[in-house]
Write an enzyme that holds these catalytic residues in place. Structure first.
Site, PDB file in Angstrom:
ATOM      1  N   GLU A 145      -5.060  -9.329   3.533  1.00 38.64           N
ATOM      2  CA  GLU A 145      -5.207  -8.129   2.693  1.00 38.64           C
ATOM      3  C   GLU A 145      -5.002  -8.444   1.210  1.00 38.64           C
ATOM      4  O   GLU A 145      -4.846  -7.519   0.414  1.00 38.64           O
ATOM      5  CB  GLU A 145      -4.204  -7.039   3.137  1.00 38.64           C
ATOM      6  CG  GLU A 145      -4.585  -6.364   4.438  1.00 38.64           C
ATOM      7  CD  GLU A 145      -3.724  -5.160   4.802  1.00 38.64           C
ATOM      8  OE1 GLU A 145      -2.655  -4.952   4.193  1.00 38.64           O
ATOM      9  OE2 GLU A 145      -4.136  -4.427   5.718  1.00 38.64           O
TER      10      GLU A 145
ATOM     11  N   GLY B 166       2.788  -7.062  25.622  1.00 43.49           N
ATOM     12  CA  GLY B 166       3.719  -8.046  25.057  1.00 43.49           C
ATOM     13  C   GLY B 166       3.018  -9.122  24.244  1.00 43.49           C
ATOM     14  O   GLY B 166       2.121  -8.831  23.448  1.00 43.49           O
TER      15      GLY B 166
ATOM     16  N   ASP C 181       3.151  -5.677  12.566  1.00 41.57           N
ATOM     17  CA  ASP C 181       3.758  -6.273  11.360  1.00 41.57           C
ATOM     18  C   ASP C 181       5.264  -6.459  11.557  1.00 41.57           C
ATOM     19  O   ASP C 181       5.848  -7.459  11.116  1.00 41.57           O
ATOM     20  CB  ASP C 181       3.518  -5.374  10.140  1.00 41.57           C
ATOM     21  CG  ASP C 181       2.047  -5.018   9.964  1.00 41.57           C
ATOM     22  OD1 ASP C 181       1.187  -5.819  10.381  1.00 41.57           O
ATOM     23  OD2 ASP C 181       1.769  -3.928   9.423  1.00 41.57           O
TER      24      ASP C 181
ATOM     25  N   GLY D  57      -0.545  -6.140  22.739  1.00 42.91           N
ATOM     26  CA  GLY D  57      -0.281  -4.697  22.676  1.00 42.91           C
ATOM     27  C   GLY D  57       0.871  -4.316  23.590  1.00 42.91           C
ATOM     28  O   GLY D  57       1.923  -4.975  23.590  1.00 42.91           O
TER      29      GLY D  57
ATOM     30  N   ASN E 277       0.826  -1.212   0.000  1.00 42.53           N
ATOM     31  CA  ASN E 277       0.000   0.000   0.000  1.00 42.53           C
ATOM     32  C   ASN E 277       0.854   1.253   0.000  1.00 42.53           C
ATOM     33  O   ASN E 277       1.978   1.244   0.506  1.00 42.53           O
ATOM     34  CB  ASN E 277      -0.875   0.068   1.263  1.00 42.53           C
ATOM     35  CG  ASN E 277      -1.977  -0.978   1.276  1.00 42.53           C
ATOM     36  OD1 ASN E 277      -2.400  -1.465   0.228  1.00 42.53           O
ATOM     37  ND2 ASN E 277      -2.435  -1.328   2.457  1.00 42.53           N
TER      38      ASN E 277
ATOM     39  N   ASN F 159       5.085  -4.403   5.001  1.00 45.88           N
ATOM     40  CA  ASN F 159       5.745  -4.150   6.291  1.00 45.88           C
ATOM     41  C   ASN F 159       6.430  -5.427   6.796  1.00 45.88           C
ATOM     42  O   ASN F 159       7.563  -5.387   7.280  1.00 45.88           O
ATOM     43  CB  ASN F 159       4.721  -3.684   7.341  1.00 45.88           C
ATOM     44  CG  ASN F 159       4.101  -2.336   6.985  1.00 45.88           C
ATOM     45  OD1 ASN F 159       4.666  -1.577   6.204  1.00 45.88           O
ATOM     46  ND2 ASN F 159       2.946  -2.039   7.553  1.00 45.88           N
TER      47      ASN F 159
ATOM     48  N   THR G 266      -0.800 -11.546  20.424  1.00 46.71           N
ATOM     49  CA  THR G 266      -0.123 -10.303  20.814  1.00 46.71           C
ATOM     50  C   THR G 266      -1.032  -9.540  21.774  1.00 46.71           C
ATOM     51  O   THR G 266      -2.266  -9.545  21.635  1.00 46.71           O
ATOM     52  CB  THR G 266       0.236  -9.453  19.583  1.00 46.71           C
ATOM     53  OG1 THR G 266      -0.949  -9.212  18.822  1.00 46.71           O
ATOM     54  CG2 THR G 266       1.249 -10.161  18.704  1.00 46.71           C
TER      55      THR G 266
HETATM   56  O1  RIB Z   1      -0.550  -2.642   9.951  1.00 44.23           O
HETATM   57  C1  RIB Z   1      -0.349  -1.388   9.365  1.00 44.23           C
HETATM   58  C2  RIB Z   1      -0.696  -1.438   7.912  1.00 44.23           C
HETATM   59  O2  RIB Z   1      -2.075  -1.693   7.775  1.00 44.23           O
HETATM   60  C3  RIB Z   1      -0.447  -0.152   7.170  1.00 44.23           C
HETATM   61  O3  RIB Z   1       0.827  -0.103   6.601  1.00 44.23           O
HETATM   62  C4  RIB Z   1      -1.594  -0.107   6.164  1.00 44.23           C
HETATM   63  O4  RIB Z   1      -1.199  -0.067   4.842  1.00 44.23           O
HETATM   64  C5  RIB Z   1      -2.478  -1.302   6.477  1.00 44.23           C
HETATM   65  O5  RIB Z   1      -2.266  -2.351   5.641  1.00 44.23           O
END
Ligand code: RIB
Length: 289
Positions: free
Chosen positions: A136, A210, A237, A207, A10, A42, A205
């Protein structure tokens, strides 16, 4: 070994806002920055920066060649990223003063990956390689099945969470990562707790608290480092990419998670997504609480 990542790419438009906008609210941003992002991209950058050979399988539109080039510059193998006649995916991300966010996704080319492209990429995979997916892109189930048949370690990051998407890939998984709320949602949908799942490795996870690792009927906690968060976007990520890189290197899971916790802690102190993911040297040398 190689980490194969069927993942989104993205353009992240990140708006720095005084608070997250409510329904019907018009809000002025203090700043706008554009980063390379997508949960897939990411994770690829994180695992490459953690030292793992990483090959990304995905798609961008003609407007997204910069994103593919940037992934190449960051050490990711981009030969299996197609340029298709659909606009590149993007995300509109609001980040508030506490570093919390909300995200609107436009899937675009991330759902235009072809089965041929996937098959061709994975025909170079070797047994023992890792395959990771998130929610995604298209072709998640096809990839998971192919991965299982090829003897790959099949990993799934259940984000953004959809119970039916997780359930569809669950029979093929060796590794599942999801957050606390998603684990509860999965339990509501399937009647199974995380410890009931037959997946070999599961990480939940937590947050700023941990992560919890479930394996062989036991679970262990890995507390997070205490840092001043400025932007939590992409921290999950980064954590996943570092865990995968550790697994790929044959690290014991406890060591991989400990290193991933350090990477995620460092990541939340930075504004932005893929472009600012820390590398292994920074992660090892960071002074963290
Ligand atoms: O987890 C963060 C990501 O979620 C962002 O980089 C955005 O593009 C979405 O995919």
């Amino acid at each position: 070994m190689t980490i194969w990542n069927l993942g989104s790419i993205n353009a992240d438009m990140i708006y720095d806002v005084p608070h997250l906008p409510g329904p019907g609210e018009t809000l002025s941003a203090n700043r706008l920055d554009q980063f390379l992002g997508g949960k897939g991209a990411n994770m690829s950058v994180a695992s490459a920066r953690a030292g793992a050979r990483t090959a990304h399988i995905g798609a961008v539109g003609p407007d997204g060649r910069w994103a593919r080039d940037r992934l190449t510059e960051y050490g990711v193998d981009t030969r299996h990223i197609a340029v298709v006649e659909v606009p590149t995916g993007h995300a509109i991300i609001a980040v508030d003063a506490e570093g919390e966010n909300n995200i609107i996704l436009f899937q675009g080319a991330n759902h235009a990956i072809s089965e041929d492209q996937l098959g061709q990429a994975l025909s170079s995979a070797e047994p023992g390689d890792l395959l990771v997916m998130q929610n995604e892109t298209n072709l998640q189930v096809e990839a998971a099945k192919m991965g299982r048949e090829l003897g790959l370690t099949v990993c799934y990051a259940a984000a953004p969470f959809q119970a039916d998407a997780v359930q569809a890939v669950l029979p093929y998984l060796d590794f599942l990562i999801l957050n606390e709320i998603e684990a509860e949602q999965l339990q509501q949908a399937t009647g199974q707790t995380v410890s009931d799942l037959t997946v070999q490795h599961v990480i939940v996870t937590l947050g700023s608290k941990g992560a919890r690792y479930f394996h062989n009927g036991a679970d262990s906690d890995f507390p997070a480092h205490k840092v001043q968060a400025v932007d939590t976007t992409g921290a999950g990520d980064t954590f996943t990419g570092y865990v995968l890189a550790g697994m790929d290197r044959g690290m014991p899971m406890a060591q991989a998670i400990t290193q991933a916790n350090r990477a995620a802690a460092l990541m939340v102190t930075r504004h932005g997504t893929a472009d600012v993911i820390p590398d292994l040297k920074e992660v090892r040398e960071a002074q963290l609480g």
